[in-house]
Design a protein around this motif. Sequence first.
Motif, PDB file in Angstrom:
ATOM      1  N   VAL A 464      37.191 -24.370  -2.926  1.00  0.00           N
ATOM      2  CA  VAL A 464      38.602 -24.491  -2.557  1.00  0.00           C
ATOM      3  C   VAL A 464      39.494 -24.146  -3.748  1.00  0.00           C
ATOM      4  O   VAL A 464      40.494 -23.426  -3.625  1.00  0.00           O
ATOM      5  N   LEU A 465      39.134 -24.658  -4.909  1.00  0.00           N
ATOM      6  CA  LEU A 465      39.936 -24.442  -6.118  1.00  0.00           C
ATOM      7  C   LEU A 465      40.084 -22.952  -6.427  1.00  0.00           C
ATOM      8  O   LEU A 465      41.173 -22.481  -6.784  1.00  0.00           O
ATOM      9  N   ASN A 466      38.995 -22.219  -6.269  1.00  0.00           N
ATOM     10  CA  ASN A 466      38.992 -20.797  -6.646  1.00  0.00           C
ATOM     11  C   ASN A 466      39.846 -19.928  -5.741  1.00  0.00           C
ATOM     12  O   ASN A 466      40.152 -18.782  -6.099  1.00  0.00           O
ATOM     13  N   THR A 467      40.246 -20.428  -4.589  1.00  0.00           N
ATOM     14  CA  THR A 467      41.152 -19.656  -3.735  1.00  0.00           C
ATOM     15  C   THR A 467      42.545 -19.575  -4.334  1.00  0.00           C
ATOM     16  O   THR A 467      43.321 -18.664  -4.014  1.00  0.00           O
ATOM     17  N   GLY A 468      42.883 -20.567  -5.175  1.00  0.00           N
ATOM     18  CA  GLY A 468      44.216 -20.619  -5.758  1.00  0.00           C
ATOM     19  C   GLY A 468      45.283 -21.088  -4.796  1.00  0.00           C
ATOM     20  O   GLY A 468      46.460 -21.191  -5.167  1.00  0.00           O
ATOM     21  N   ARG A 469      44.897 -21.357  -3.546  1.00  0.00           N
ATOM     22  CA  ARG A 469      45.863 -21.781  -2.539  1.00  0.00           C
ATOM     23  C   ARG A 469      45.975 -23.298  -2.477  1.00  0.00           C
ATOM     24  O   ARG A 469      44.973 -24.010  -2.631  1.00  0.00           O
ATOM     25  N   GLU A 470      47.178 -23.773  -2.241  1.00  0.00           N
ATOM     26  CA  GLU A 470      47.397 -25.209  -2.069  1.00  0.00           C
ATOM     27  C   GLU A 470      46.682 -25.662  -0.801  1.00  0.00           C
ATOM     28  O   GLU A 470      46.964 -25.160   0.295  1.00  0.00           O
ATOM     29  N   THR A 471      45.728 -26.595  -0.949  1.00  0.00           N
ATOM     30  CA  THR A 471      44.879 -26.991   0.177  1.00  0.00           C
ATOM     31  C   THR A 471      44.748 -28.502   0.249  1.00  0.00           C
ATOM     32  O   THR A 471      44.394 -29.157  -0.734  1.00  0.00           O
ATOM     33  N   LYS A 472      45.010 -29.021   1.419  1.00  0.00           N
ATOM     34  CA  LYS A 472      44.875 -30.466   1.664  1.00  0.00           C
ATOM     35  C   LYS A 472      43.471 -30.749   2.184  1.00  0.00           C
ATOM     36  O   LYS A 472      43.030 -30.144   3.159  1.00  0.00           O
ATOM     37  N   VAL A 473      42.772 -31.659   1.528  1.00  0.00           N
ATOM     38  CA  VAL A 473      41.416 -32.050   1.936  1.00  0.00           C
ATOM     39  C   VAL A 473      41.439 -33.512   2.348  1.00  0.00           C
ATOM     40  O   VAL A 473      41.671 -34.399   1.521  1.00  0.00           O
ATOM     41  N   GLU A 474      41.209 -33.757   3.622  1.00  0.00           N
ATOM     42  CA  GLU A 474      41.217 -35.122   4.132  1.00  0.00           C
ATOM     43  C   GLU A 474      39.949 -35.857   3.689  1.00  0.00           C
ATOM     44  O   GLU A 474      38.859 -35.277   3.646  1.00  0.00           O
ATOM     45  N   LEU A 475      40.090 -37.133   3.386  1.00  0.00           N
ATOM     46  CA  LEU A 475      38.933 -37.991   3.163  1.00  0.00           C
ATOM     47  C   LEU A 475      38.545 -38.572   4.513  1.00  0.00           C
ATOM     48  O   LEU A 475      39.362 -39.219   5.186  1.00  0.00           O
ATOM     49  N   THR A 476      37.310 -38.321   4.945  1.00  0.00           N
ATOM     50  CA  THR A 476      36.895 -38.793   6.269  1.00  0.00           C
ATOM     51  C   THR A 476      36.928 -40.310   6.363  1.00  0.00           C
ATOM     52  O   THR A 476      37.140 -40.869   7.438  1.00  0.00           O
ATOM     53  N   ARG A 477      36.716 -40.975   5.228  1.00  0.00           N
ATOM     54  CA  ARG A 477      36.877 -42.432   5.165  1.00  0.00           C
ATOM     55  C   ARG A 477      37.900 -42.742   4.079  1.00  0.00           C
ATOM     56  O   ARG A 477      37.697 -42.409   2.910  1.00  0.00           O
ATOM     57  N   HIS A 478      38.992 -43.351   4.491  1.00  0.00           N
ATOM     58  CA  HIS A 478      40.021 -43.696   3.513  1.00  0.00           C
ATOM     59  C   HIS A 478      39.476 -44.717   2.517  1.00  0.00           C
ATOM     60  O   HIS A 478      38.645 -45.566   2.869  1.00  0.00           O
ATOM     61  N   VAL A 479      39.964 -44.638   1.287  1.00  0.00           N
ATOM     62  CA  VAL A 479      39.469 -45.506   0.212  1.00  0.00           C
ATOM     63  C   VAL A 479      40.614 -46.388  -0.288  1.00  0.00           C
ATOM     64  O   VAL A 479      41.639 -45.867  -0.738  1.00  0.00           O
ATOM     65  N   PRO A 480      40.467 -47.722  -0.216  1.00  0.00           N
ATOM     66  CA  PRO A 480      41.511 -48.600  -0.749  1.00  0.00           C
ATOM     67  C   PRO A 480      41.752 -48.336  -2.238  1.00  0.00           C
ATOM     68  O   PRO A 480      40.809 -48.094  -2.995  1.00  0.00           O
ATOM     69  N   VAL A 481      43.009 -48.381  -2.624  1.00  0.00           N
ATOM     70  CA  VAL A 481      43.416 -48.209  -4.023  1.00  0.00           C
ATOM     71  C   VAL A 481      44.142 -49.477  -4.449  1.00  0.00           C
ATOM     72  O   VAL A 481      45.075 -49.911  -3.776  1.00  0.00           O
ATOM     73  N   HIS A 482      43.717 -50.050  -5.554  1.00  0.00           N
ATOM     74  CA  HIS A 482      44.367 -51.246  -6.085  1.00  0.00           C
ATOM     75  C   HIS A 482      44.854 -50.937  -7.501  1.00  0.00           C
ATOM     76  O   HIS A 482      44.050 -50.747  -8.416  1.00  0.00           O
TER      77      HIS A 482
END
Length: 525
Positions: A464-482
């Motif tokens: 994905v990075l090498n395309t140089g395009r802005e790309t949104k990648v969903e996390l299939t399982r959301h991860v709590p952030v504290h």
Amino acid sequence: MAATVLASALVFWPVSGAMAQVTAYKQALAEASYGDEAIGAFYRQNRYQPVWTGEGELFRARRAALIEALSLAEIHGLPAARYDVDGLRAKMTAARTVRDMGLLEVEMSRVFARFAGDIQSGFLTPSKIDEGMVRVVERRGAQEYLSEMQAGDPGRYLRGLAPATSQYRALLKLKLGLEQDLARGGWGPTVPGGKLSPGDTGTRVVQLRNRLIAMGYMDRSAAASYDGTLQKAVQAFQVAHGLEPDGVAGDATLEEINRSVADRLKSVIVALERERWLPRDRGERHILVNQTDFTAKIVDHGRVTFETRSVIGMNTSDRRSPEFSDEMEHMVINPSWYVPRSIITKEYLPKLRANPNAVRHLEITDSRGRQVNRDALDFSQFSTRSFPFAMRQPPGKGNALGLVKFMFPNKYNIYLHDTPQKHLFAREVRAFSHGCIRLAQPFEFAYALLAAQEADPESFFHGVLNTGRETKVELTRHVPVHIIYRTAYVDDRGAPGYRRDVYGRDAKIWDAMSRAGVVLSAVQG
């Protein structure tokens, strides 16, 4: 034992007796609970049956368990005066009439509910202490606590109210050890200022050695020189306190070495309250950002599986990173930086007024996202309120967000991200951002998150990075952030760690705790 005997010895009138007594008891319950909707609702729903003041072994066990729990409140760093256990004992001893029993019943429920909420979720409200502590604390009501108390084993239930985390238990143990150190008079004389280095000798070296021995960082020794053993002890101390582990006792290291037992004890008591503020369900996998430690970690089933250095917000009123919990939903690879309005008007508009060609790395866009020709604009006509444009930095290695950002959408516009300013991660104190959290190893952080959904997370990421395009990648399982703030904690190995109060928030919390009646105790070992 004394509290148990006292509670068991209470003389009770049979509330299930004559109708007049039943009526008087109900009236007393209604009168005492007037204005306290939660407790009043519980007794109405419970048909005015007692929780505490009935006859029989179960009621005696409840009274004894409550008195015992209240008597131990100070162990948890709670203000004993909020529960007035001596006053409650006196009321229990003095109660004789049916009316007395009704009034006492409600008083015991009120004290119990206050204590239960305090020990489970803390007794302070974070946002009332500091505007950056925006954490929303999970609170439960008196009805829920009273129903659970009524249904469970009294002693077991009360003992289970405090956070069941390994960190909370470890902090309680650390608190007891510091109280014992306090009873012994502390860690001895402080070390006078001035750098001490390997090879040095003299009285100050001996004082440094003795203080590190008292703190437990080295075994007893009679050496009067700054030898290899003392250097290793200094390094161990530096690691435990977030200092550069160079083995040299410079000004910053000596400042931390000279902190008193009382100072460290305050930090631990504050940490206990902060632990009570966190969600009870942290998530089997979660992300933990400790601002004072300048780290971001991924924790799986209670074990740290990834850790990297971080940079947090600068210590100014508009840039300090807030404390809160949320859920990470996606990452953006090759992100654009959409400049916050506050930065546009405070930092960039003055530069554009002085020079229209300033900040050329940023695109100026209209309300539809179309790029505006800056050469056709007279920036001097715009004020901070009237400036009608947005600003965007396209994806690229020089982008302020680096090559990836990690999003947990929130009203504070805080997220984790890469940065081109890699040199900042070598600093000891890393408070430089506008509020977001910068990561030293963002790619590796991304691999660790993607490993839960991609067979080859590294290849996927770079594809994905090498395309140089802005790309949104969903996390299939959301991860709590504290996003937390701890100046005292215990690591996975059981070793205590202390950090500097970067934003002065813990000092404010301690002041609030002290005003509420929390005191430092010295305990004989």
